[in-house]
Design a protein around this motif. Structure first.
Motif, short mmCIF file in Angstrom:
data_model
loop_
_atom_site.label_atom_id
_atom_site.label_comp_id
_atom_site.label_asym_id
_atom_site.label_seq_id
_atom_site.Cartn_x
_atom_site.Cartn_y
_atom_site.Cartn_z
N LEU A 46 -2.30 13.72 -5.41
CA LEU A 46 -2.79 13.03 -4.21
C LEU A 46 -3.28 14.05 -3.19
CD1 LEU A 46 -0.10 10.25 -3.53
CD2 LEU A 46 -2.26 10.05 -4.76
N VAL A 50 -2.72 12.00 2.18
CA VAL A 50 -2.32 10.77 1.48
C VAL A 50 -0.90 10.91 0.96
CG1 VAL A 50 -2.80 9.25 -0.49
CG2 VAL A 50 -4.70 10.19 0.86
N LYS A 122 -6.78 1.36 1.32
CA LYS A 122 -6.60 2.26 2.46
C LYS A 122 -6.81 3.71 2.03
CE LYS A 122 -3.02 3.73 5.76
NZ LYS A 122 -1.62 3.51 6.20
N TYR A 123 -6.42 4.02 0.81
CA TYR A 123 -6.53 5.39 0.32
C TYR A 123 -7.61 5.52 -0.75
CZ TYR A 123 -2.05 5.74 2.71
OH TYR A 123 -1.05 5.71 3.65
N TRP A 126 -7.17 6.25 -4.64
CA TRP A 126 -5.75 6.55 -4.81
C TRP A 126 -4.86 5.37 -4.47
CZ3 TRP A 126 -5.06 10.52 -7.70
CH2 TRP A 126 -5.95 11.60 -7.65
N SER A 127 -5.44 4.29 -3.98
CA SER A 127 -4.64 3.11 -3.64
C SER A 127 -3.97 2.52 -4.87
CB SER A 127 -5.51 2.06 -2.95
OG SER A 127 -5.91 2.51 -1.68
N TYR A 130 -0.97 4.63 -5.74
CA TYR A 130 0.10 4.31 -4.79
C TYR A 130 0.78 3.00 -5.16
CZ TYR A 130 2.04 3.01 -0.16
OH TYR A 130 2.85 2.62 0.89
#
Length: 597
Positions: A46, A50, A122-123, A126-127, A130
């Motif tokens: 990440l 993040v 949001k990321y 990478w969401s 997560y």
């Protein structure tokens, strides 16, 4: 070990005395803080900002799992759903009664954004990583509410892929909501009387078009999971005005329906019975009759199977989550127990053979975890339009591959885990047998091992070999990185040798036709999974901050047979007589079939 009160010799075995077994039980801690491998993965891959935010949230959530969610999950297991079909006066109710803990799990899922996280993005890409990491912490304590979340996530994915058309805007908003008062879960009603995986030939439900453009569904859904959901997606065949339907996959369309109307009454649905299952007992699973269920067609007519594909992909990913997570939980429990249980004068962790067993379990769990997170990474790229063609090919291949392989791993590792508790692993009130029973569904739900092995072959054929090229290219690139580390050279060479044998096998089988390759499908899939699991572990061990445990894990994984398809081929398992010999062996002493083979 907890101290037990000693009895006076004369009191031993007295009828008025109760002999009590006394052993300190294993306990879970914060599953995030106790998982160095998860933390190491996230920190390595990440982006720094993040990771800082995600790590803080996962630590907080891990505490909630330990302090609140785990006990709720146990309550779900002990209080399975019940069906009340009639009231005291004979009125049909068809009400599924679930325990308060099950309802609380739904609220927690919304509050924690267990679905929302993947769709808010949001990321960015990478969401998904997560979300999957959070589900990985949640799954072993969720009381199987993860089954509802798998289908909810899948439904949201399908609706998003269709462009969130107007009739589905509210449904999508509710499926991805963080507000427990608005949050919906979805079902997935595919399986009918003639079977599950072969939906093209097994679906008998018909849809009659109504004047307002909606449809009336009629049929029997033989196995529906999470039947207490708010909505569902299902397949049906559209009936013409003349009463005709088209058979095969081209006759199937995808429909959306709400389970209950605005007054809370079932939408043309009768619940025939709840299923009695080996495991997954907290999940309401029912046999339904659709008798005029009002539904919206959401796919192009005749494109139902293609439209539902995204839901199946997500459900398979969730299966991998549960497999990897439950392996890890069993190991964490056994690890804690090994510090408390004494045998032969010392605690279990001081017995080298016991620790070797746990270490072997841990190697399998870590390989499964990296397969899971690689899929999550690729899925995140695909959902944010950042995936390359190679990424998309790898996602197509790894999804069925990881699902079939980790499911088999889970059954084996969790079975081994029960042994780590001795007789207590077999005692129902410890909760441990339920973990084993629940693991068995992973090999069956969303495609058995053989079905998914054939799906792996299908991905190669439909892509004209491009999926296989992507696999080989990706594996070689990762091995190239790992080869620069001297500690990993022997294991890198083992992986290279396995790839070479795989290439030779593919070249040999290309001239034998489809039948020969189908016979090898299962071993072929296992080979791909073992090789790529090893490649991922080697890549992880080649990081600058890799630990000695990371290197040892890669070492142990690569010392298993990475290319079982080569060994079986040499044994003649795919030869011209193999299929008939298999049949003769299975029915060798069957008097019914004797002389008919």
């Amino acid at each position: 070990m907890a101290a037990c009160t000693a009895q006076h010799p004369r009191a031993l075995f007295a009828k008025t005395e109760t002999v009590v077994f006394c052993q300190e039980q294993p306990r879970i801690g914060n599953p995030y803080l106790e998982d160095a491998f998860l933390q190491g993965y996230l920190k390595s891959y990440l982006p720094s900002k993040v990771f800082t935010e995600v790590s803080a949230d996962l630590e907080r959530f891990g505490a909630r799992v330990k302090d609140e969610i785990d006990s709720l999950g146990r309550e779900c297991e002990l209080t399975p759903p019940k069906l009340q079909q009639f009231d005291a006066w004979g009125q049909r109710l068809d009400q599924i009664i679930t325990c308060p803990a099950w309802k609380r799990m739904k609220e927690i899922s919304a509050e924690e954004g267990l679905i929302a996280e993947a769709y808010e993005r949001k990321y960015s890409s990478w969401s998904r990583v997560y979300q999957i990491a959070k589900l990985y912490l949640y799954a072993p304590s969720a009381g199987l509410f993860t089954s509802s979340l798998a289908m909810t996530d899948g439904a949201a994915k399908v609706i998003e892929s269709l462009g969130i058309p107007r009739p589905l805007e509210e449904a999508y908003s509710r499926l991805t909501s963080r507000d427990a008062r608005k949050f919906w879960t979805s079902g997935q009603w595919m399986t009918e009387r003639r079977g599950g995986s072969d939906v093209a030939n097994g679906t008998e439900t018909v849809a009659q078009k109504l004047p307002d453009g909606t449809y009336s569904l009629h049929g029997l859904k033989w196995f529906t999971s999470a039947t207490d959901s708010d909505m569902t997606l299902t397949l049906a065949r559209i009936m013409t005005a003349e009463g005709q339907v088209e058979q095969g996959s081209r006759g199937l369309s995808l429909f959306y329906l709400q389970v209950r109307d605005e007054n809370g009454k079932l939408n043309g649905i009768e619940i025939q019975r709840l299923k009695e299952k080996l495991g997954t007992k907290p999940v309401p699973t029912a046999e339904l009759a659709l008798d005029g269920a009002r539904a919206h067609r959401i796919s192009t007519e005749g494109r139902g199977v293609a439209s539902i594909a995204n839901m199946l992909t997500i459900a398979r990913v969730h299966n991998v989550v549960s497999a990897a997570a439950c392996m890890k939980r069993m190991i964490q429990m056994a690890r804690d127990y090994a510090t408390k249980r004494e045998a032969f004068g010392k605690v279990l962790k001081e017995h080298p053979l016991h620790m070797q067993t746990l270490a072997r379990m841990e190697v399998q769990a870590r390989g499964a975890f990296l397969l899971l997170m690689e899929i999550a990474r690729l899925l995140g790229l695909e959902e944010t339009s950042m995936a390359t063609t190679q990424d998309l090919h790898m996602l197509r291949l790894l999804t069925p591959l990881a699902k079939l392989y980790t499911a088999k791993q889970a059954v084996a590792v969790i079975s081994e885990g029960l042994e780590c508790f001795g007789g207590q692993g077999y005692m129902e009130d410890t909760g441990l047998p339920a973990v084993f029973r629940d693991a068995q569904v992973m090999t069956i739900w969303e495609g058995t091992t053989n079905i998914l092995s054939l799906d792996v072959l299908r991905s190669l054929v439909k892509s004209q070999g491009k999926v296989l090229d992507a696999f080989l290219s990706s594996a070689q690139a990762k091995l190239e990185v790992a080869s620069s580390f001297s500690e990993l050279e022997p294991e890198v060479q083992m992986a290279q040798n396995a790839l070479h044998k795989l290439g030779q096998f593919i070249q040999k089988m290309s001239s034998k036709g489809e039948a020969g390759m189908q016979l090898a499908a299962r071993d072929f899939a296992y080979t791909l999974a073992r090789i790529y699991g090893g490649v991922l572990l080697l890549e992880h061990a080649a990081r600058p901050n890799a630990s000695a445990a990371d290197i040892f894990t890669a070492h142990r994984w690569c010392h298993q047979d990475l290319c079982p398809v080569d060994q079986e081929d040499k044994a003649g398992s795919y030869g011209t007589q193999a299929a008939s010999l298999n049949t003769s062996l299975v029915y060798d002493v069957n008097p019914i079939l004797k002389g008919k083979l």
